[in-house]
Design a protein around this motif. Structure first.
Motif, PDB file in Angstrom:
ATOM      1  N   THR A 185       0.858  -1.176   0.000  1.00 31.86           N
ATOM      2  CA  THR A 185       0.000   0.000   0.000  1.00 31.86           C
ATOM      3  C   THR A 185       0.904   1.239   0.000  1.00 31.86           C
ATOM      4  O   THR A 185       2.079   1.160  -0.376  1.00 31.86           O
ATOM      5  N   LEU A 186       0.364   2.385   0.396  1.00 30.83           N
ATOM      6  CA  LEU A 186       1.140   3.622   0.434  1.00 30.83           C
ATOM      7  C   LEU A 186       1.160   4.159   1.857  1.00 30.83           C
ATOM      8  O   LEU A 186       0.109   4.230   2.513  1.00 30.83           O
ATOM      9  N   ALA A 187       2.339   4.508   2.336  1.00 34.69           N
ATOM     10  CA  ALA A 187       2.481   5.173   3.625  1.00 34.69           C
ATOM     11  C   ALA A 187       2.899   6.613   3.369  1.00 34.69           C
ATOM     12  O   ALA A 187       3.712   6.884   2.477  1.00 34.69           O
ATOM     13  N   SER A 188       2.340   7.548   4.126  1.00 34.44           N
ATOM     14  CA  SER A 188       2.658   8.958   3.914  1.00 34.44           C
ATOM     15  C   SER A 188       2.755   9.672   5.249  1.00 34.44           C
ATOM     16  O   SER A 188       2.165   9.249   6.250  1.00 34.44           O
ATOM     17  N   THR A 189       3.519  10.745   5.258  1.00 41.27           N
ATOM     18  CA  THR A 189       3.618  11.600   6.434  1.00 41.27           C
ATOM     19  C   THR A 189       3.064  12.979   6.111  1.00 41.27           C
ATOM     20  O   THR A 189       3.002  13.387   4.951  1.00 41.27           O
ATOM     21  N   CYS A 190       2.684  13.687   7.158  1.00 44.33           N
ATOM     22  CA  CYS A 190       1.981  14.956   7.035  1.00 44.33           C
ATOM     23  C   CYS A 190       2.859  16.090   7.552  1.00 44.33           C
ATOM     24  O   CYS A 190       3.534  15.942   8.577  1.00 44.33           O
TER      25      CYS A 190
END
Length: 269
Positions: free
Chosen positions: A207-212
């Protein structure tokens, strides 16, 4: 379905500034005003950890006051600057009743209709690094097995190395086991993370992991192996995640007023 993500607010009290420089309370106030003006309005707000700077009850009380203008469901994630019991006790009441329904870890599931939100606790008390132990991963495995709807997981520590060495040193233990689990559950659309004070994306576990980014200070972008641990006052930000046509589409937003919008051919929008 529109999800607003705010992360790493690091609230201080009594007019104190984080690291003696950053007015985190004032900057969150501006971010909240931006989110409150959005049209369309978000359906909920997820705050992905480091809600306050020292884990003190009075900091959480101020956080609650600053978030009050958001007449939206708020879902809180613990970060390494947070203290679980202070968070639970200071933010009691109907709006945060889910905080009192968890066990040792602040982990819970939210039914969002077309989506599910699963909140994972990666905190190691009194340490900057994160951890997903067997107990926390077993909880996640059980939640994923019980429902195959599209799922968003919110957690503080990202499960991937970013190349920012001093932050990677405070990374997530148990990331490999998490990736293995996620590969068995393709309904996971995204891992929404904080901790890095930047917008970063990485394919992870199928899947995709993202940071903010933070509505306060950002971690300096320094990809040298010996880069120092520095922050910068780049524009504050947050993210919007739109569930649309069977996909989660993400936008990074900058807090503040800027010239425009202008039509490309004539006049204003």
């Amino acid at each position: 379905m529109l999800i607003a993500q705010i992360s790493d607010t690091h609230i201080e009290t009594d007019g104190q500034r984080a690291y003696g420089i950053v007015d985190t309370a004032g900057l969150l106030r501006a971010c909240v005003a931006d989110v409150a003006r959005l049209d369309p309005r978000p359906d909920l707000v997820v705050l992905t950890g480091d809600l306050v700077d020292h884990g003190r009850p009075e900091e959480y009380a101020l956080l609650q006051e600053l978030l009050a203008p958001l007449a939206l469901p708020l879902y809180l994630v613990a970060g390494n600057h947070d203290e679980r019991e202070a968070l639970r006790s200071a933010l009691a009441g109907p709006r945060f009743d889910y905080l009192g329904q968890t066990g040792e870890f602040l982990q819970y599931a939210v039914d969002l209709g077309p989506l599910r939100l699963l909140v994972l606790d990666t905190v190691v008390p009194q340490e900057g690094r994160g951890q997903l132990c067997h107990q926390r991963l077993a909880w996640l495995e059980q939640r994923l097995a019980e429902d195959d709807r599209p799922t968003v997981i919110a957690m503080h520590h990202p499960p991937f190395a970013t190349g920012i060495a001093h932050m990677d040193a405070l990374g997530l233990e148990g990331a490999d086991a998490l990736a293995q689990l996620l590969r068995q559950h393709p309904q996971v659309e995204r891992l929404l993370c904080g901790h890095l004070h930047r917008s970063i994306q990485c394919r992870f576990g199928g899947t995709l992991a993202s940071t903010c980014p933070s509505p306060a200070h950002q971690v300096a972008l320094d990809l040298r192996a010996d880069g120092p641990d520095c922050f910068v006052l780049e524009p504050p930000g947050y993210q919007l995640h739109l569930w649309h046509a069977g996909r989660l589409v993400s936008h990074t937003c900058v807090v503040g007023a800027y010239a425009g919008p202008y039509r490309f051919r004539e006049g204003r929008c």
